[in-house]
Design a protein around this motif. Structure first.
Motif, mmCIF file in Angstrom:
data_model
loop_
_atom_site.group_PDB
_atom_site.id
_atom_site.type_symbol
_atom_site.label_atom_id
_atom_site.label_comp_id
_atom_site.label_asym_id
_atom_site.label_seq_id
_atom_site.Cartn_x
_atom_site.Cartn_y
_atom_site.Cartn_z
ATOM 1 N N GLY A 217 -16.157 -7.511 -10.220
ATOM 2 C CA GLY A 217 -15.604 -6.993 -8.987
ATOM 3 C C GLY A 217 -15.157 -5.549 -9.152
ATOM 4 O O GLY A 217 -15.053 -5.035 -10.253
ATOM 5 N N ALA A 218 -14.884 -4.902 -7.997
ATOM 6 C CA ALA A 218 -14.415 -3.516 -8.033
ATOM 7 C C ALA A 218 -13.000 -3.491 -8.593
ATOM 8 O O ALA A 218 -12.171 -4.321 -8.255
ATOM 9 N N SER A 219 -12.715 -2.565 -9.477
ATOM 10 C CA SER A 219 -11.385 -2.397 -10.059
ATOM 11 C C SER A 219 -11.064 -0.918 -10.043
ATOM 12 O O SER A 219 -11.900 -0.093 -10.440
ATOM 13 N N GLY A 220 -9.877 -0.562 -9.581
ATOM 14 C CA GLY A 220 -9.513 0.844 -9.531
ATOM 15 C C GLY A 220 -10.400 1.648 -8.604
ATOM 16 O O GLY A 220 -10.631 2.833 -8.836
ATOM 17 N N ASN A 221 -10.914 1.003 -7.542
ATOM 18 C CA ASN A 221 -11.786 1.671 -6.556
ATOM 19 C C ASN A 221 -13.038 2.272 -7.202
ATOM 20 O O ASN A 221 -13.573 3.276 -6.729
#
Length: 356
Positions: A217-221
């Protein structure tokens, strides 16, 4: 930097933060999948089947013309690395999560400058990769193509005149090329536009993944955009198409940041400086919290609000905060609380020293 030094440092070449469009694009990656003709695919291999693959790649990467072009290259079997060292190479994006599954017959070759590497017996016999800072897909392809040519002078690849390079997964048949770009997209995320972006991109043969690629998943944009289709297009067409879309995304992200700063200047600047303050002073940090705060500070740097932190340092912090890096530093197991305390300490030290 040899492999031992690489494992003791948070830095990797793609983290330099000085590539083209680096205010939005963190790194570019080119990867091609190749298989040996008449060698059983990796998921069916016995140990004796893997040795010819290891031998051929070591032979090519130690040849004078390869060393002259790419520098010395370290070969290591995955079984020779500790679990923490394997995880650290993955956190640095030098190997994939799939290379850490069923590790008996797997290996990796990494160039001294860490720009190119070869994963052996991952899904395919060879995954030849190049990672560069900023938007440099064409340069990455040139480097991978050169290394691929050197390997093909010795190795007889599985190739079909009708379909191109043959791979384990049908989605990689053809060029076998996967091009991907890692982007920081806080503006589009805050304006809740990422859903429509992902939908639009998926309609044109591209995909959006998280920080560690497929399944993450996306982390920290941070997002990765890559091609899905490898058959029916040339390598240049795939790269040019992805580059065109990435440039559109860069423009959209820059416009989103302008809108956020224009319409919400004080709340946005408060959010950014609070994040900076927490990172410089916190005594405990979870990895998820740290990634969110680093993203806010990164946005502040990209908008010119924070001027004494480099992109390189922020990229390195994404590795420093990982459990694998912390465990490698301490050389022992750590409880969750000990990791959070050490993580906060390492982040404080890095920001206060201004490393990078």
């Amino acid at each position: 930097m040899g492999l031992k030094s690489l494992l003791n440092s948070a830095h990797v070449r793609w983290m330099d933060g000085n590539g083209p469009e680096s205010d939005v694009v963190i790194s570019s990656r080119i990867r091609v999948a190749r298989n040996f003709k008449d060698v059983i695919f990796p998921h069916l291999m016995k140990e004796s089947d893997a040795e010819p693959v290891f031998h051929a790649v070591q032979l090519v990467t130690s040849q004078p013309q390869t060393v002259e072009r790419f520098g010395s290259m370290d070969f290591v079997r995955i079984t020779e690395l500790t679990p923490v060292e394997r995880r650290l190479l993955m956190e640095k994006h030098l190997i994939s999560p799939d290379l850490l599954k069923d590790i008996e017959n797997k290996a990796v070759v990494i160039s001294e400058d860490q720009e190119v590497n070869i994963m052996l017996n991952e899904e395919d016999h060879l995954r030849i990769q190049c990672l560069l800072p900023g938007l440099q897909l064409n340069k990455g392809w040139q480097m991978v193509d050169e290394l691929d040519d050197l390997l093909e002078q010795t190795i007889d690849y599985a190739y079909s005149e009708q379909f191109g390079y043959l791979t384990v997964c049908p989605t990689n048949i053809g060029t076998g090329l996967r091009a991907s770009v890692m982007l920081h997209l806080p503006g589009l995320t805050m304006l809740k536009q990422m859903g429509s972006v992902i939908t639009a991109i998926s309609k044109i043969g591209l995909t959006v993944r998280g920080l560690h690629g497929e399944g993450s998943g996306a982390s920290g944009n941070i997002y990765q955009v890559s091609n899905q289709i490898t058959l029916g297009h040339t390598e240049e067409e795939i790269i040019n198409n992805l580059t065109f879309v990435i440039k559109q995304l860069i423009d959209q992200e820059r416009n989103a940041r302008k809108v956020l700063h224009r319409d919400n200047r004080h709340p946005l600047e408060d959010k950014i400086f609070r994040a900076y303050g927490v990172l410089k002073n916190a005594r405990m940090l979870t990895s998820g919290e740290a990634m969110k705060l680093i993203s806010d500070v990164r946005l502040g740097v990209e908008l010119g609000i924070i001027k004494d932190v480099s992109q390189q340092l922020l990229n390195e912090l994404t590795v420093i905060i990982t459990p694998a890096f912390l465990l490698k530093q301490m050389q022992r197991d750590l409880s969750a609380e000990e990791r959070d305390v050490l993580r906060a300490q390492k982040v404080r030290e890095s920001l206060n020293k201004g490393i990078g």
